[in-house]
Structures are given as structure tokens and as C-alpha cells.
Design a protein around this motif. Structure first.
Motif, short mmCIF file in Angstrom:
data_model
loop_
_atom_site.label_atom_id
_atom_site.label_comp_id
_atom_site.label_asym_id
_atom_site.label_seq_id
_atom_site.Cartn_x
_atom_site.Cartn_y
_atom_site.Cartn_z
N ASP A 58 59.78 49.55 34.40
CA ASP A 58 60.91 50.40 34.06
C ASP A 58 61.47 49.96 32.72
OD1 ASP A 58 63.10 52.03 33.94
OD2 ASP A 58 64.22 51.05 35.55
N PHE A 59 61.20 50.75 31.67
CA PHE A 59 61.67 50.43 30.32
C PHE A 59 62.94 51.19 29.96
CE2 PHE A 59 57.48 48.76 30.23
CZ PHE A 59 57.43 47.83 29.21
N GLY A 60 63.50 51.90 30.90
CA GLY A 60 64.74 52.62 30.63
C GLY A 60 64.53 54.12 30.56
N MET A 61 65.64 54.84 30.38
CA MET A 61 65.65 56.29 30.33
C MET A 61 66.00 56.75 28.92
SD MET A 61 65.27 59.02 32.29
CE MET A 61 65.54 58.36 33.94
N SER A 62 65.20 57.67 28.39
CA SER A 62 65.45 58.21 27.06
C SER A 62 66.67 59.13 27.09
CB SER A 62 64.23 58.98 26.56
OG SER A 62 64.52 59.70 25.39
N THR A 63 67.59 58.92 26.16
CA THR A 63 68.77 59.78 26.08
C THR A 63 68.46 61.12 25.44
OG1 THR A 63 69.37 58.74 23.99
CG2 THR A 63 70.34 57.82 25.98
N VAL A 64 67.35 61.21 24.72
CA VAL A 64 66.97 62.46 24.05
C VAL A 64 66.07 63.30 24.95
CG1 VAL A 64 65.71 63.46 22.10
CG2 VAL A 64 67.20 61.46 21.76
N TYR A 65 65.05 62.70 25.54
CA TYR A 65 64.09 63.43 26.38
C TYR A 65 64.53 63.52 27.83
CZ TYR A 65 60.91 62.95 22.41
OH TYR A 65 60.33 63.01 21.16
N GLN A 66 65.53 62.73 28.22
CA GLN A 66 66.05 62.73 29.59
C GLN A 66 64.95 62.44 30.61
OE1 GLN A 66 69.48 63.26 30.53
NE2 GLN A 66 69.61 62.78 28.35
N GLN A 67 64.10 61.47 30.28
CA GLN A 67 63.05 61.02 31.19
C GLN A 67 62.67 59.59 30.83
OE1 GLN A 67 59.05 62.75 30.34
NE2 GLN A 67 60.16 64.13 28.96
N PRO A 68 61.96 58.89 31.73
CA PRO A 68 61.58 57.50 31.42
C PRO A 68 60.80 57.41 30.12
CG PRO A 68 61.18 57.98 33.73
CD PRO A 68 61.56 59.29 33.08
N VAL A 69 61.06 56.34 29.38
CA VAL A 69 60.48 56.23 28.04
C VAL A 69 59.01 55.85 28.07
CG1 VAL A 69 62.71 55.60 27.08
CG2 VAL A 69 61.16 53.80 27.79
N LEU A 70 58.57 55.10 29.10
CA LEU A 70 57.20 54.60 29.10
C LEU A 70 56.15 55.71 29.09
CD1 LEU A 70 55.53 52.04 29.03
CD2 LEU A 70 55.56 51.99 31.53
N PRO A 71 56.27 56.76 29.92
CA PRO A 71 55.27 57.84 29.84
C PRO A 71 55.24 58.53 28.48
CG PRO A 71 56.51 57.98 31.90
CD PRO A 71 57.20 56.97 31.04
N ILE A 72 56.40 58.63 27.83
CA ILE A 72 56.44 59.28 26.51
C ILE A 72 55.66 58.43 25.50
CG2 ILE A 72 57.95 60.08 24.67
CD1 ILE A 72 60.15 60.41 26.77
N ILE A 73 55.88 57.12 25.53
CA ILE A 73 55.18 56.23 24.60
C ILE A 73 53.69 56.24 24.87
CG2 ILE A 73 54.93 53.82 23.89
CD1 ILE A 73 57.89 53.44 24.48
N ILE A 74 53.30 56.22 26.15
CA ILE A 74 51.88 56.23 26.51
C ILE A 74 51.21 57.51 26.02
CG2 ILE A 74 50.27 56.32 28.46
CD1 ILE A 74 52.13 54.41 29.93
N SER A 75 51.92 58.64 26.09
CA SER A 75 51.35 59.91 25.64
C SER A 75 51.13 59.94 24.13
CB SER A 75 52.26 61.07 26.05
OG SER A 75 53.50 61.03 25.35
N ARG A 76 51.94 59.19 23.38
CA ARG A 76 51.80 59.14 21.92
C ARG A 76 50.81 58.06 21.46
NH1 ARG A 76 55.82 61.43 18.59
NH2 ARG A 76 56.96 63.02 19.74
N MET A 77 50.57 57.07 22.30
CA MET A 77 49.77 55.92 21.90
C MET A 77 48.35 56.27 21.46
SD MET A 77 49.83 52.69 21.31
CE MET A 77 51.27 52.04 22.17
N PRO A 78 47.61 57.16 22.15
CA PRO A 78 46.23 57.44 21.72
C PRO A 78 46.12 57.90 20.28
CG PRO A 78 46.59 58.31 23.92
CD PRO A 78 47.93 57.86 23.41
N ASN A 79 47.07 58.71 19.81
CA ASN A 79 47.02 59.19 18.42
C ASN A 79 47.18 58.04 17.44
OD1 ASN A 79 46.67 61.88 19.16
ND2 ASN A 79 48.87 62.24 19.28
N THR A 80 48.08 57.12 17.74
CA THR A 80 48.27 55.96 16.87
C THR A 80 47.07 55.03 16.92
OG1 THR A 80 50.68 56.07 17.08
CG2 THR A 80 49.74 53.96 16.42
N VAL A 81 46.47 54.87 18.10
CA VAL A 81 45.28 54.02 18.23
C VAL A 81 44.14 54.58 17.38
CG1 VAL A 81 43.50 53.25 19.84
CG2 VAL A 81 45.90 53.12 20.50
N ARG A 82 43.98 55.89 17.39
CA ARG A 82 42.93 56.51 16.57
C ARG A 82 43.13 56.18 15.09
NH1 ARG A 82 43.76 62.51 17.90
NH2 ARG A 82 42.22 62.79 16.23
N LEU A 83 44.35 56.33 14.61
CA LEU A 83 44.63 56.02 13.21
C LEU A 83 44.40 54.54 12.92
CD1 LEU A 83 47.80 57.98 12.02
CD2 LEU A 83 45.39 58.45 11.57
#
Length: 307
Positions: A77-102
Motif C-alpha cells: 500500500d503506497f497510498g492513494m492518489s489525490t488526482v486519480y482517486q485510486q491507489p498509486v501503485l497500479p498507476i505507476i506499474i501501468s506507466r513503467m513498461p514505457n519507461t523501461v523500453r526507453l
């Protein structure tokens, strides 16, 4: 060797705990209340703000808040995003593959360019070949990522129309961002590889090998290259960790939907939970990669574990 590994692992644990404490403290010291950001600014009353702060545990003493946060980390549990109104970890995981590719593309490009150039320059010290390689390196280190990215967009996307300028997608979308990050990295690696080669070739054991009549090519590839690559592998690992943590400028310039763009958006919107989580994840990645690099270097040169 085992004691060396245990020592490095304990150092990694201490570093991660220190980063957790520092990131938690910095976020709590930031101006404004996360509860206030989650409520409509024009209609939120003081009672509603206090009720939400109590629900989020922000009214508790700082040590108790830290303990709750630390125990939550072990549960994922890394906390709740105040902007997306959902847990932050799934959001970061969804963005991670694009950064890994770069990040991987950048490292591959830099290694392919830098290692041969650096070794070649170190082996031809004082000659025209070294001058050409050093000009390549100095140009790359002199350019800012933002300026280089805009220049590449104008040349290859706007003027020639060969590549897309912005967005996230396949290989054609990766070329310009990878070039923008890869050239400065290749420039730095070239200088490191050249310095490592020069230092290695000045060692006494290299002179002894020459005295045995061994060919230069064999001396470079079999004896000198191994020790010259130690600082190169260290720098590759550190740069890879930083790139995995998010190339903020490059992803902003090319509108690349990765961790860097997410960091930029989170800072601007004061999404403290997201910023805090990404600080921890970036520190974790850098710590792990540094640990792996130390292991690789210890296999390249076992004397490092003794030191």
C-alpha cells in the motif's frame, strides 16, 4: 565473497530505510493539505477538511503516521492518489513498461557507441583518432536533453517528416527519445571508457605482457579490456537506474507516457502520495541495480571484494 555480499545487502537496506524516512518527512513538510486537494476548493468547509484528514490519519502524531505508512509499504500500500482517486501503485506499474523500453534502448545505444569509441581512443592516445572520439564525447556532454530533443524533432519530424514528433507507440516513436537520452550517455561513457583504458594500459602488468611479445590486439581485448570495463559497467548501472526512475525532461518533450511524465504531472498537481511512491520506487531500482553492478564488478575483478 559471502561476507562482501552480506555487507552490500545490509548497506542497501539502510539506504532504502533512509530514503523512506527522508521522502516521508519531505512530503509531510510540503505546503498544503492532501485532504484539501481531494475536496472541491470552493465548497469545502473546515469541518469537511478535518473529517477527511482524520480519515486519512493526517491528524495523528508524525511518528504514528510514519509507522502506519511503513507497515502499509510492506503490504504493497503506497497510498492513494489525490488526482486519480485510486491507489498509486497500479498507476505507476501501468506507466513503467514505457519507461523501461526507453531506458533499455538508451543503454543499448550508448554501449554500442561508447565502448568501442572509448577503447579505441584509449588505445590510440595522442593521435587523431583520440581527438575525433573526444570531440564526439564533448559535444554530447555539452548539449542539454531539452535542446537536443527539440532539435531532433525539428529535423526528423517537422523538416524531413521521417518520424513522429510526439506520443507513445512502437519503435518509430522510440527513436527520437532514445537518441536524445542515448547520445549524452554515450558521450559520458566514451570518456569513462577512454580513461579506464588509458589507466589500464599504464599498469606494470601490461608492460610485462608486451615484453612477452604478445600482439597489441590481444593485449587490448584479453588483458586490458576487462579492467577498463569496471568503471564503464558502474556508470551504465547508475544511468540505467536513473533512467528507470523516470527521464522527466525527455518524456515531457516527447509527450512519452512514462514514469518521468507522471512525476512531472504529480509535482505540478501536488499529488504527494504519487511523488512519495515514485521516490521510493526510483530509490529501490537504483539500489538494486547498484547492488547487481557491484556483483558484476566483483566477478570482473575479485580484488574489489577484498578491498
Amino acid at each position: 565473497m559471502v561476507s562482501y555480499l552480506i555487507k552490500r545487502l545490509l548497506q542497501a537496506i539502510v539506504v532504502m530505510f533512509a530514503v523512506t524516512v527522508i521522502s516521508f518527512t519531505l512530503v509531510r513538510m510540503a505546503p498544503g493539505s492532501p485532504a484539501l486537494l481531494m475536496l472541491p476548493l470552493d465548497v469545502a468547509t473546515q469541518e469537511q477538511i478535518e473529517a477527511l484528514e482524520e480519515k486519512m490519519g493526517l491528524n495523528k502524531p508524525i511518528p504514528e503516521q510514519f509507522w502506519i505508512y511503513l507497515t502499509g509499504l510492506f503490504k504493497g500500500d503506497f497510498g492513494m492518489s489525490t488526482v486519480y482517486q485510486q491507489p498509486v501503485l497500479p498507476i505507476i506499474i501501468s506507466r513503467m513498461p514505457n519507461t523501461v523500453r526507453l531506458a533499455i534502448g538508451t543503454v543499448l545505444l550508448a554501449v554500442i557507441l561508447a565502448v568501442p569509441l572509448g577503447i579505441f581512443a584509449g588505445a590510440h592516445r595522442g593521435k587523431v583518432a583520440e581527438l575525433v572520439c573526444m570531440v564526439f564525447a564533448l559535444l554530447g556532454q555539452s548539449m542539454s536533453s531539452m535542446w537536443l530533443g527539440i532539435l531532433l524533432i525539428y529535423l526528423f519530424a517537422v523538416h524531413l517528416g521521417w518520424l513522429p514528433a510526439l506520443g507513445t507507440g512502437g519503435i518509430e516513436y522510440m527513436i527520437l527519445p532514445v537518441l536524445t537520452m542515448g547520445y549524452p550517455m554515450a558521450a559520458s561513457l566514451t570518456r569513462v571508457a577512454r580513461s579506464g583504458m588509458v589507466d589500464t594500459l599504464s599498469e606494470d602488468y601490461i608492460t610485462a605482457i608486451y615484453a612477452k611479445g604478445i600482439r597489441k590486439f590481444e593485449v587490448y581485448t584479453k588483458y586490458a579490456l576487462r579492467n577498463a570495463l569496471i568503471p564503464v559497467s558502474t556508470m551504465i548501472g547508475l544511468t540505467l537506474g536513473l533512467n528507470l526512475g523516470g527521464a522527466v525532461v525527455v518524456e515531457a518533450v516527447f509527450s512519452w507516457s512514462g514514469i518521468g511524465q507522471l512525476i512531472n504531472q504529480s509535482v505540478n498537481s501536488r499529488d504527494y502520495a504519487m511523488v512519495q511512491a515514485m521516490l521510493l520506487i526510483s530509490a529501490f531500482l537504483i539500489t538494486i541495480i547498484t547492488f547487481v553492478v557491484d556483483l558484476i564488478n566483483s566477478f570482473i575483478d575479485p580484488r574489489l571484494t577484498l578491498n
